[in-house]
Design a protein around this motif. Structure first.
Motif, mmCIF file in Angstrom:
data_model
loop_
_atom_site.group_PDB
_atom_site.id
_atom_site.type_symbol
_atom_site.label_atom_id
_atom_site.label_comp_id
_atom_site.label_asym_id
_atom_site.label_seq_id
_atom_site.Cartn_x
_atom_site.Cartn_y
_atom_site.Cartn_z
ATOM 1 N N UNK A 277 0.914 -1.086 -0.086
ATOM 2 C CA UNK A 277 -0.154 -0.052 0.081
ATOM 3 C C UNK A 277 0.810 1.188 -0.065
ATOM 4 N N UNK A 278 0.469 2.240 -0.444
ATOM 5 C CA UNK A 278 0.993 3.703 -0.629
ATOM 6 C C UNK A 278 0.034 4.675 -0.232
ATOM 7 N N UNK A 279 0.431 5.660 0.547
ATOM 8 C CA UNK A 279 -0.630 6.915 0.818
ATOM 9 C C UNK A 279 -0.137 8.144 0.168
ATOM 10 N N UNK A 280 -0.928 9.039 0.162
ATOM 11 C CA UNK A 280 -0.535 10.342 -0.428
ATOM 12 C C UNK A 280 -0.922 11.378 0.495
ATOM 13 N N UNK A 281 -0.036 12.396 0.821
ATOM 14 C CA UNK A 281 -0.452 13.568 1.455
ATOM 15 C C UNK A 281 0.137 14.763 0.896
ATOM 16 N N UNK B 296 4.246 1.017 8.465
ATOM 17 C CA UNK B 296 3.555 2.140 8.390
ATOM 18 C C UNK B 296 3.668 2.782 7.218
ATOM 19 N N UNK B 297 2.599 3.293 6.518
ATOM 20 C CA UNK B 297 2.364 4.242 5.388
ATOM 21 C C UNK B 297 1.868 5.487 6.010
ATOM 22 N N UNK B 298 2.738 6.594 5.838
ATOM 23 C CA UNK B 298 2.159 7.965 6.423
ATOM 24 C C UNK B 298 3.244 8.539 7.467
#
Length: 176
Positions: A29-33, A47-49
């Motif tokens: 998984x990959x997260x965006x901010x 942890x992603x983020x």
């Protein structure tokens, strides 16, 4: 044991062992901010983020590896917008824009008999929340508490088997 020999089982042992050559599904998984853009993909509970930086996530992509038949479906609750449509298999959930952050997420897997998807989120100002699984809501809705990080795992017992051994009167331990 024995059959029709009048010998009793005096003791038993049970153990759980990993099956040989088992290919275990993995989740990435990959997260965006808005501050850092898309993160590199992480796997299996990493942890992603970020934590304690008050940087809200605004989008996420989730995919399964080592499984040709399974899929993962997920949706997010966006601040002041509500629940998004469900997406699957590495599609983007969330806006990818800094305006409104993700408050909650739900996900589930299909085609993975004996496995479950477990996930938890780090909520800004609240910290890590309890683990959720298989369609449960992780995070909050309507409280303006954004998610800053996420951890996701695939859990299951299909990669294990149960073995047992009996001790028979006057004979001894039988093979596993």
């Amino acid at each position: 044991g024995t059959i029709e020999q009048g010998l009793r089982i005096e003791s038993a042992r049970i153990r759980i062992v990993k099956k040989e050559n088992t290919v275990v599904p993995q989740v990435k998984y990959s997260s965006h901010n808005a501050t850092n853009g898309w993160t590199s993909y992480v796997k299996n509970g990493n942890t992603s983020g970020s934590e304690n930086n008050a940087i809200k996530l605004d989008a996420i992509k989730i995919a399964l590896e080592n499984s040709e038949t399974a899929s993962i479906k997920y949706k997010v609750h966006i601040q002041e917008v509500g629940w998004t449509n469900e997406v699957q298999n590495n599609e983007q959930a969330g806006t990818g824009e800094s305006v409104n952050g993700i408050e909650a997420i739900q996900m589930q897997v299909s085609g993975l008999s004996g496995y479950s998807i477990e996930y938890r989120v780090y909520v800004i100002g609240k910290g890590w929340q309890d683990w959720a699984c298989d369609g449960e809501i992780a995070g909050t809705t309507g409280k303006n508490r954004m998610i800053e990080a996420i951890q996701i795992e695939i859990e299951g017992l299909e990669k294990y088997t149960v073995e047992y051994q009996a001790h028979v009167q006057d004979i001894g331990w039988q093979v596993w």
